[in-house]
Enzyme design. Structure first.
Site, PDB file in Angstrom:
ATOM      1  N   ALA A   7      -8.157 -37.003  10.670  1.00 46.20           N
ATOM      2  CA  ALA A   7      -8.318 -38.410  11.019  1.00 46.20           C
ATOM      3  C   ALA A   7      -7.651 -38.609  12.378  1.00 46.20           C
ATOM      4  O   ALA A   7      -6.758 -37.841  12.750  1.00 46.20           O
ATOM      5  CB  ALA A   7      -7.647 -39.275   9.967  1.00 46.20           C
TER       6      ALA A   7
ATOM      7  N   GLY B 287      -8.289 -34.795   7.435  1.00 42.09           N
ATOM      8  CA  GLY B 287      -9.603 -35.400   7.178  1.00 42.09           C
ATOM      9  C   GLY B 287     -10.754 -34.452   7.475  1.00 42.09           C
ATOM     10  O   GLY B 287     -11.854 -34.609   6.929  1.00 42.09           O
TER      11      GLY B 287
ATOM     12  N   GLU C 288     -11.001 -32.411   4.423  1.00 44.84           N
ATOM     13  CA  GLU C 288     -11.507 -33.329   3.387  1.00 44.84           C
ATOM     14  C   GLU C 288     -13.010 -33.565   3.580  1.00 44.84           C
ATOM     15  O   GLU C 288     -13.761 -33.665   2.608  1.00 44.84           O
ATOM     16  CB  GLU C 288     -10.713 -34.640   3.424  1.00 44.84           C
ATOM     17  CG  GLU C 288      -9.280 -34.426   2.926  1.00 44.84           C
ATOM     18  CD  GLU C 288      -8.387 -35.632   3.146  1.00 44.84           C
ATOM     19  OE1 GLU C 288      -8.228 -36.039   4.322  1.00 44.84           O
ATOM     20  OE2 GLU C 288      -7.853 -36.169   2.161  1.00 44.84           O
TER      21      GLU C 288
ATOM     22  N   GLU D 167      -1.012 -33.230   6.267  1.00 46.66           N
ATOM     23  CA  GLU D 167      -0.544 -34.627   6.283  1.00 46.66           C
ATOM     24  C   GLU D 167       0.942 -34.782   5.992  1.00 46.66           C
ATOM     25  O   GLU D 167       1.606 -35.662   6.553  1.00 46.66           O
ATOM     26  CB  GLU D 167      -1.349 -35.463   5.270  1.00 46.66           C
ATOM     27  CG  GLU D 167      -2.763 -35.799   5.717  1.00 46.66           C
ATOM     28  CD  GLU D 167      -3.797 -34.744   5.357  1.00 46.66           C
ATOM     29  OE1 GLU D 167      -3.409 -33.607   5.009  1.00 46.66           O
ATOM     30  OE2 GLU D 167      -4.992 -35.058   5.425  1.00 46.66           O
TER      31      GLU D 167
HETATM   32  N1  COA Z   1      -6.018 -37.158  15.979  1.00 46.26           N
HETATM   33  C1  COA Z   1      -6.046 -37.540  17.254  1.00 46.26           C
HETATM   34  N2  COA Z   1      -6.048 -36.705  18.285  1.00 46.26           N
HETATM   35  C2  COA Z   1      -6.058 -35.395  18.002  1.00 46.26           C
HETATM   36  C3  COA Z   1      -6.028 -34.898  16.691  1.00 46.26           C
HETATM   37  C4  COA Z   1      -6.022 -35.846  15.638  1.00 46.26           C
HETATM   38  N3  COA Z   1      -6.036 -35.484  14.355  1.00 46.26           N
HETATM   39  N4  COA Z   1      -6.013 -33.543  16.730  1.00 46.26           N
HETATM   40  C5  COA Z   1      -6.033 -33.211  18.026  1.00 46.26           C
HETATM   41  N5  COA Z   1      -6.059 -34.321  18.807  1.00 46.26           N
HETATM   42  C6  COA Z   1      -6.088 -34.403  20.259  1.00 46.26           C
HETATM   43  C7  COA Z   1      -4.727 -34.088  20.882  1.00 46.26           C
HETATM   44  O1  COA Z   1      -3.910 -35.226  20.843  1.00 46.26           O
HETATM   45  C8  COA Z   1      -5.142 -33.676  22.266  1.00 46.26           C
HETATM   46  O2  COA Z   1      -5.453 -34.834  23.001  1.00 46.26           O
HETATM   47  P1  COA Z   1      -4.872 -35.031  24.516  1.00 46.26           P
HETATM   48  O3  COA Z   1      -5.438 -33.865  25.281  1.00 46.26           O
HETATM   49  O4  COA Z   1      -5.425 -36.353  24.947  1.00 46.26           O
HETATM   50  O5  COA Z   1      -3.393 -34.980  24.387  1.00 46.26           O
HETATM   51  C9  COA Z   1      -6.443 -32.944  22.040  1.00 46.26           C
HETATM   52  O6  COA Z   1      -6.933 -33.399  20.774  1.00 46.26           O
HETATM   53  C10 COA Z   1      -6.305 -31.441  21.970  1.00 46.26           C
HETATM   54  O7  COA Z   1      -5.335 -31.138  20.988  1.00 46.26           O
HETATM   55  P2  COA Z   1      -4.058 -30.208  21.265  1.00 46.26           P
HETATM   56  O8  COA Z   1      -3.011 -30.552  20.244  1.00 46.26           O
HETATM   57  O9  COA Z   1      -3.659 -30.277  22.689  1.00 46.26           O
HETATM   58  O10 COA Z   1      -4.686 -28.774  20.945  1.00 46.26           O
HETATM   59  P3  COA Z   1      -3.904 -27.463  20.462  1.00 46.26           P
HETATM   60  O11 COA Z   1      -4.863 -26.349  20.577  1.00 46.26           O
HETATM   61  O12 COA Z   1      -2.589 -27.356  21.135  1.00 46.26           O
HETATM   62  O13 COA Z   1      -3.587 -27.732  18.888  1.00 46.26           O
HETATM   63  C11 COA Z   1      -4.131 -28.454  16.647  1.00 46.26           C
HETATM   64  C12 COA Z   1      -4.652 -27.835  17.967  1.00 46.26           C
HETATM   65  C13 COA Z   1      -5.335 -28.713  15.770  1.00 46.26           C
HETATM   66  C14 COA Z   1      -3.171 -27.475  15.952  1.00 46.26           C
HETATM   67  C15 COA Z   1      -3.377 -29.770  16.967  1.00 46.26           C
HETATM   68  O14 COA Z   1      -4.231 -30.580  17.778  1.00 46.26           O
HETATM   69  C16 COA Z   1      -3.013 -30.578  15.730  1.00 46.26           C
HETATM   70  O15 COA Z   1      -2.066 -30.238  15.047  1.00 46.26           O
HETATM   71  N6  COA Z   1      -3.759 -31.678  15.476  1.00 46.26           N
HETATM   72  C17 COA Z   1      -3.453 -32.576  14.375  1.00 46.26           C
HETATM   73  C18 COA Z   1      -3.872 -31.997  13.051  1.00 46.26           C
HETATM   74  C19 COA Z   1      -3.474 -32.921  11.934  1.00 46.26           C
HETATM   75  O16 COA Z   1      -2.322 -33.154  11.664  1.00 46.26           O
HETATM   76  N7  COA Z   1      -4.493 -33.478  11.263  1.00 46.26           N
HETATM   77  C20 COA Z   1      -4.287 -34.338  10.127  1.00 46.26           C
HETATM   78  C21 COA Z   1      -4.332 -35.757  10.546  1.00 46.26           C
HETATM   79  S1  COA Z   1      -4.016 -36.805   9.183  1.00 46.26           S
END
Ligand code: COA
Length: 260
Positions: A66, A112, A115, A135
């Site tokens: 999400a 999400g 999910e 989460e």
């Molecule tokens: N919501 C909003 N933005 C998200 C996102 C999410 N769930 N997941 C990634 N993004 C965005 C990042 O903020 C970043 O945006 P920016 O360039 O404007 O800062 C962009 O996507 C790229 O992500 P980044 O974190 O830089 O990539 P990475 O390769 O370093 O890491 C992940 C990849 C997937 C490990 C990391 O993005 C992450 O942990 N995301 C969240 C996952 C999560 O907790 N999901 C559950 C949500 S309830």
């Protein structure tokens, strides 16, 4: 219909919907949820479409969850509404969809995103896929059905572990745990999904739709899946497709189903 956050393409009886916010790793925001819902409603009424494939744009992410930025300042009431709207428009909606929906997991499927993959009927992952429900690392719990569907797919013990540790699984472990049906190379991901659809497309649409409903009935605490099966099995005998399927078998030819 044109969309901002999803791409759609139709070929060989399958609608492929690509979640398309690669700069945010295809995170699910409200607009994306709305557009996905609209595309699915439209596809449901199109008899040419026999199945839907969901995937993410780019080769890094299916859906990274999400949209965290969107819900960062939500109140308790807004949090509850976020989950309820998601269940209604996407997660329960897809699980109970009348046509099979296949998740083509092409990278991160987190929160999400996992999910979303789990409410689909079939999951195929590419070798680089990473799956998890992180989460609890954000101080929240899965709110789009993850606490329920993960346990249904991998068992309660593994679901507890994945949710309370927030660890990610790689594609091979997800396969071993029963979370995905197949693991293939990135290049073969859509081909594998389309191969599955090519089999579905040969089957009776009304039987496929009924099978989805009856399988789901077994997971509905208000229903007895066996009773629903008996009822729906009986109804099949009144369909054109049943008469045609049996007649074709006896006449040693391929059936021509019309979905009625
Ligand atoms: N919501 C909003 N933005 C998200 C996102 C999410 N769930 N997941 C990634 N993004 C965005 C990042 O903020 C970043 O945006 P920016 O360039 O404007 O800062 C962009 O996507 C790229 O992500 P980044 O974190 O830089 O990539 P990475 O390769 O370093 O890491 C992940 C990849 C997937 C490990 C990391 O993005 C992450 O942990 N995301 C969240 C996952 C999560 O907790 N999901 C559950 C949500 S309830």
């Amino acid at each position: 219909m044109t969309f901002e956050n999803i791409l759609t393409s139709f070929e060989d009886k399958v609608l492929t919907i690509t979640l398309n916010r690669p700069e945010k790793l295809n995170a699910l925001n409200a607009k994306t949820i709305e557009e996905l819902h609209e595309a699915l409603i439209e596809a449901e009424n199109n008899k040419e479409i026999r199945a839907v494939i969901l995937t993410g744009s780019g080769n890094k992410s299916f859906v990274a969850g999400a949209d965290i930025a969107e819900f960062a300042n939500f109140s308790v009431a807004q949090g509850k509404q976020l989950a309820a709207t998601g269940h209604f428009k996407i997660f329960n909606f897809i699980e109970n969809y009348s046509k099979p929906v296949i998740a083509a997991i092409n990278g991160f499927a987190l929160g999400g995103g996992l999910e979303l993959a789990m409410c689909c009927h079939i999951r195929v992952a590419s070798e680089n896929a990473k799956m998890g429900l992180p989460e609890t690392s954000l101080g929240v719990i899965p709110g789009y059905g993850g606490t329920q569907r993960l346990a249904q797919l991998v068992g309660k013990g593994k679901a507890f572990e994945m949710i309370v540790t927030a660890d990610m699984l790689n594609a091979q472990d997800a396969y071993k745990w029963g979370l995905v049906n197949y693991v293939v190379t990135s290049e073969d991901l859509l081909t594998k999904c389309k191969e599955i659809v090519s089999k579905i497309a040969l089957r009776s649409p009304v039987a496929v739709k009924t099978a989805i409903r009856v399988i789901n009935a077994g997971y509905n605490h208000h229903l007895n899946g066996f009773d629903v099966e008996i009822e729906e099995f009986g109804k099949m005998f009144g369909t054109h497709d049943f008469k045609e399927g049996v007649k074709a078998f006896l006449e040693k030819r391929k059936p021509t189903f019309n979905g009625n």
